[in-house]
Motif scaffolding. Structure first.
Motif, PDB file in Angstrom:
ATOM      1  N   PHE A 152       0.295  -1.124  -0.253  1.00 51.76           N
ATOM      2  CA  PHE A 152       0.394  -0.197   0.188  1.00 51.76           C
ATOM      3  C   PHE A 152       0.823   1.740  -0.082  1.00 51.76           C
ATOM      4  O   PHE A 152       0.551   2.101  -0.862  1.00 51.76           O
ATOM      5  CB  PHE A 152      -0.879  -0.356   1.262  1.00 51.76           C
ATOM      6  CG  PHE A 152      -2.046   0.781   1.417  1.00 51.76           C
ATOM      7  CD1 PHE A 152      -2.829   0.697   0.534  1.00 51.76           C
ATOM      8  CD2 PHE A 152      -2.279   1.913   2.467  1.00 51.76           C
ATOM      9  CE1 PHE A 152      -4.358   1.865   0.318  1.00 51.76           C
ATOM     10  CE2 PHE A 152      -2.616   3.075   2.045  1.00 51.76           C
ATOM     11  CZ  PHE A 152      -4.023   3.007   1.423  1.00 51.76           C
ATOM     12  N   LEU A 153       1.991   1.289   0.521  1.00 47.97           N
ATOM     13  CA  LEU A 153       2.914   2.906   0.315  1.00 47.97           C
ATOM     14  C   LEU A 153       3.240   2.675  -0.578  1.00 47.97           C
ATOM     15  O   LEU A 153       3.404   4.004  -0.932  1.00 47.97           O
ATOM     16  CB  LEU A 153       3.802   2.451   2.188  1.00 47.97           C
ATOM     17  CG  LEU A 153       5.005   3.563   2.401  1.00 47.97           C
ATOM     18  CD1 LEU A 153       3.363   4.522   2.767  1.00 47.97           C
ATOM     19  CD2 LEU A 153       5.302   3.560   3.884  1.00 47.97           C
ATOM     20  N   ILE A 154       3.555   1.892  -1.303  1.00 49.63           N
ATOM     21  CA  ILE A 154       4.528   1.626  -2.597  1.00 49.63           C
ATOM     22  C   ILE A 154       3.263   2.436  -3.790  1.00 49.63           C
ATOM     23  O   ILE A 154       3.796   3.564  -4.333  1.00 49.63           O
ATOM     24  CB  ILE A 154       5.093   0.344  -3.244  1.00 49.63           C
ATOM     25  CG1 ILE A 154       6.066   0.357  -2.351  1.00 49.63           C
ATOM     26  CG2 ILE A 154       5.287   0.539  -4.630  1.00 49.63           C
ATOM     27  CD1 ILE A 154       7.199  -1.333  -2.629  1.00 49.63           C
ATOM     28  N   ALA A 155       2.504   1.786  -3.079  1.00 51.47           N
ATOM     29  CA  ALA A 155       1.151   2.347  -4.597  1.00 51.47           C
ATOM     30  C   ALA A 155       0.997   3.796  -3.884  1.00 51.47           C
ATOM     31  O   ALA A 155       0.589   4.986  -5.101  1.00 51.47           O
ATOM     32  CB  ALA A 155      -0.142   1.500  -3.708  1.00 51.47           C
ATOM     33  N   THR A 156       0.816   4.579  -2.673  1.00 47.03           N
ATOM     34  CA  THR A 156       0.569   5.856  -2.376  1.00 47.03           C
ATOM     35  C   THR A 156       1.677   6.696  -3.295  1.00 47.03           C
ATOM     36  O   THR A 156       1.765   7.608  -3.057  1.00 47.03           O
ATOM     37  CB  THR A 156       0.027   5.850  -1.310  1.00 47.03           C
ATOM     38  OG1 THR A 156       1.764   5.479  -0.455  1.00 47.03           O
ATOM     39  CG2 THR A 156      -1.193   4.800  -0.532  1.00 47.03           C
ATOM     40  N   SER A 157       3.169   6.021  -3.195  1.00 41.42           N
ATOM     41  CA  SER A 157       3.942   7.053  -3.260  1.00 41.42           C
ATOM     42  C   SER A 157       3.915   7.411  -5.022  1.00 41.42           C
ATOM     43  O   SER A 157       4.995   8.058  -5.798  1.00 41.42           O
ATOM     44  CB  SER A 157       5.577   6.771  -2.919  1.00 41.42           C
ATOM     45  OG  SER A 157       5.172   5.358  -3.368  1.00 41.42           O
ATOM     46  N   ARG A 158       3.360   6.667  -5.788  1.00 40.03           N
ATOM     47  CA  ARG A 158       3.374   6.435  -7.090  1.00 40.03           C
ATOM     48  C   ARG A 158       2.343   7.725  -7.180  1.00 40.03           C
ATOM     49  O   ARG A 158       1.569   8.362  -6.633  1.00 40.03           O
ATOM     50  CB  ARG A 158       2.799   5.471  -7.977  1.00 40.03           C
ATOM     51  CG  ARG A 158       3.817   4.227  -7.939  1.00 40.03           C
ATOM     52  CD  ARG A 158       2.937   3.143  -8.798  1.00 40.03           C
ATOM     53  NE  ARG A 158       3.999   2.328  -8.589  1.00 40.03           N
ATOM     54  CZ  ARG A 158       3.858   0.771  -7.739  1.00 40.03           C
ATOM     55  NH1 ARG A 158       2.278   0.402  -7.721  1.00 40.03           N
ATOM     56  NH2 ARG A 158       3.977  -0.456  -7.493  1.00 40.03           N
ATOM     57  N   CYS A 159       2.837   8.302  -8.004  1.00 41.22           N
ATOM     58  CA  CYS A 159       2.253   9.855  -8.369  1.00 41.22           C
ATOM     59  C   CYS A 159       0.356   9.597  -9.376  1.00 41.22           C
ATOM     60  O   CYS A 159       0.147  10.803  -9.573  1.00 41.22           O
ATOM     61  CB  CYS A 159       3.080  10.576  -9.236  1.00 41.22           C
ATOM     62  SG  CYS A 159       3.658   9.898 -11.645  1.00 41.22           S
ATOM     63  N   ASN A 160       0.513   8.545 -10.190  1.00 40.32           N
ATOM     64  CA  ASN A 160      -1.166   8.649 -10.188  1.00 40.32           C
ATOM     65  C   ASN A 160      -2.240   7.965  -9.019  1.00 40.32           C
ATOM     66  O   ASN A 160      -2.970   8.074  -8.973  1.00 40.32           O
ATOM     67  CB  ASN A 160      -1.169   7.217 -11.091  1.00 40.32           C
ATOM     68  CG  ASN A 160      -0.827   5.892 -10.930  1.00 40.32           C
ATOM     69  OD1 ASN A 160       0.145   5.501 -10.086  1.00 40.32           O
ATOM     70  ND2 ASN A 160      -0.943   5.311 -11.517  1.00 40.32           N
ATOM     71  N   CYS A 161      -1.241   7.607  -7.605  1.00 48.91           N
ATOM     72  CA  CYS A 161      -2.412   7.656  -6.674  1.00 48.91           C
ATOM     73  C   CYS A 161      -2.530   9.153  -6.239  1.00 48.91           C
ATOM     74  O   CYS A 161      -2.143   9.743  -6.264  1.00 48.91           O
ATOM     75  CB  CYS A 161      -1.621   6.945  -5.612  1.00 48.91           C
ATOM     76  SG  CYS A 161      -2.508   6.238  -4.300  1.00 48.91           S
ATOM     77  N   LYS A 162      -3.934   9.822  -6.341  1.00 48.36           N
ATOM     78  CA  LYS A 162      -4.500  11.192  -6.041  1.00 48.36           C
ATOM     79  C   LYS A 162      -4.999  11.418  -5.383  1.00 48.36           C
ATOM     80  O   LYS A 162      -5.260  12.172  -4.303  1.00 48.36           O
ATOM     81  CB  LYS A 162      -5.440  11.597  -7.679  1.00 48.36           C
ATOM     82  CG  LYS A 162      -4.363  11.329  -9.129  1.00 48.36           C
ATOM     83  CD  LYS A 162      -3.393  12.873  -8.670  1.00 48.36           C
ATOM     84  CE  LYS A 162      -2.231  12.303  -9.909  1.00 48.36           C
ATOM     85  NZ  LYS A 162      -1.502  12.926  -9.777  1.00 48.36           N
ATOM     86  N   LEU A 163      -5.330  10.129  -4.199  1.00 44.10           N
ATOM     87  CA  LEU A 163      -6.596  10.495  -3.078  1.00 44.10           C
ATOM     88  C   LEU A 163      -6.312   8.923  -2.392  1.00 44.10           C
ATOM     89  O   LEU A 163      -6.467   7.740  -3.033  1.00 44.10           O
ATOM     90  CB  LEU A 163      -7.353  10.739  -3.691  1.00 44.10           C
ATOM     91  CG  LEU A 163      -8.766  10.924  -2.424  1.00 44.10           C
ATOM     92  CD1 LEU A 163      -8.348  11.533  -1.610  1.00 44.10           C
ATOM     93  CD2 LEU A 163     -10.248  10.659  -2.186  1.00 44.10           C
ATOM     94  N   VAL A 164      -6.355   9.418  -1.306  1.00 43.68           N
ATOM     95  CA  VAL A 164      -6.696   8.384   0.024  1.00 43.68           C
ATOM     96  C   VAL A 164      -7.717   8.155   0.927  1.00 43.68           C
ATOM     97  O   VAL A 164      -7.216   9.192   1.735  1.00 43.68           O
ATOM     98  CB  VAL A 164      -4.794   7.419   0.216  1.00 43.68           C
ATOM     99  CG1 VAL A 164      -4.767   6.645   1.634  1.00 43.68           C
ATOM    100  CG2 VAL A 164      -3.972   7.428  -0.669  1.00 43.68           C
ATOM    101  N   GLN A 165      -8.035   7.086   1.279  1.00 43.49           N
ATOM    102  CA  GLN A 165      -9.119   7.598   2.331  1.00 43.49           C
ATOM    103  C   GLN A 165      -8.308   6.134   3.595  1.00 43.49           C
ATOM    104  O   GLN A 165      -8.320   5.428   3.305  1.00 43.49           O
ATOM    105  CB  GLN A 165     -10.309   7.169   2.177  1.00 43.49           C
ATOM    106  CG  GLN A 165     -10.948   7.260   2.806  1.00 43.49           C
ATOM    107  CD  GLN A 165     -12.387   6.678   2.813  1.00 43.49           C
ATOM    108  OE1 GLN A 165     -13.069   7.287   1.548  1.00 43.49           O
ATOM    109  NE2 GLN A 165     -13.025   7.031   3.595  1.00 43.49           N
ATOM    110  N   ALA A 200       3.886   9.867   1.437  1.00 41.62           N
ATOM    111  CA  ALA A 200       4.315   9.859   0.256  1.00 41.62           C
ATOM    112  C   ALA A 200       3.219   9.901  -0.695  1.00 41.62           C
ATOM    113  O   ALA A 200       3.711  10.576  -1.677  1.00 41.62           O
ATOM    114  CB  ALA A 200       4.093   7.632   0.500  1.00 41.62           C
ATOM    115  N   ILE A 201       1.688  10.226  -0.183  1.00 45.55           N
ATOM    116  CA  ILE A 201       0.866  10.511  -1.459  1.00 45.55           C
ATOM    117  C   ILE A 201       1.491  12.160  -1.364  1.00 45.55           C
ATOM    118  O   ILE A 201       1.262  13.109  -2.713  1.00 45.55           O
ATOM    119  CB  ILE A 201      -0.032  10.141  -0.875  1.00 45.55           C
ATOM    120  CG1 ILE A 201      -1.247  10.757  -1.916  1.00 45.55           C
ATOM    121  CG2 ILE A 201      -0.979  11.104  -0.102  1.00 45.55           C
ATOM    122  CD1 ILE A 201      -2.655  10.298  -1.871  1.00 45.55           C
TER     123      ILE A 201
END
Length: 136
Positions: A2-15, A77-78
């Protein structure tokens, strides 16, 4: 992860919604004999965990602190690529709170934890209050 996914530039919002059991005002409830039914793990005097917790309490404090670390890592990260985070956690019922309740003057929430307070200052985060649990 999850942490790697949130650091990607295409991840715009995390809840995020961390477990409420650590921070809930329900830990301060009293039975008919005025005995607290579940011991508070965090107070405004000890926002990173009460020092006199029993073994179970110490384990729960450790779990909560690990979740706070994860929360802070995800926010950083995000935010590093301009993304946003929405989180939900029990509201403060401490003295001075909009939602203050008698007997909960020292109630601490995740947002009172020193690492989260630092995160709020670092990124200029703000609170939005809503009725009930708005993440589900």
């Amino acid at each position: 992860d999850f942490l790697i996914a949130t650091s990607r530039c295409n991840c715009k919002l995390v809840q995020l919604a961390l477990e409420c059991k650590y921070w809930s005002a329900a830990r301060w409830r009293k039975d008919l004999d005025s005995n607290i039914t579940a011991v508070p793990l965090f107070t405004l005097d000890h926002p990173d965990g009460v020092p006199d917790a029993n073994e179970t309490g110490k384990l729960l404090i450790s779990e909560a602190n690990a979740q706070v670390e994860f929360f802070c890592d995800v926010v950083r990260a995000i935010a590093a690529h301009g993304g946003s985070v929405f989180s939900e956690s029990p509201v403060s019922q401490a003295a001075g709170s909009l939602h203050r309740s008698a007997g909960l003057e020292k109630h601490a929430t995740m947002y009172d934890h020193p690492k989260v307070v630092a995160l709020i200052r670092e990124f200029g985060l703000c609170s939005l209050y809503s009725d009930q649990c708005e993440s589900g």
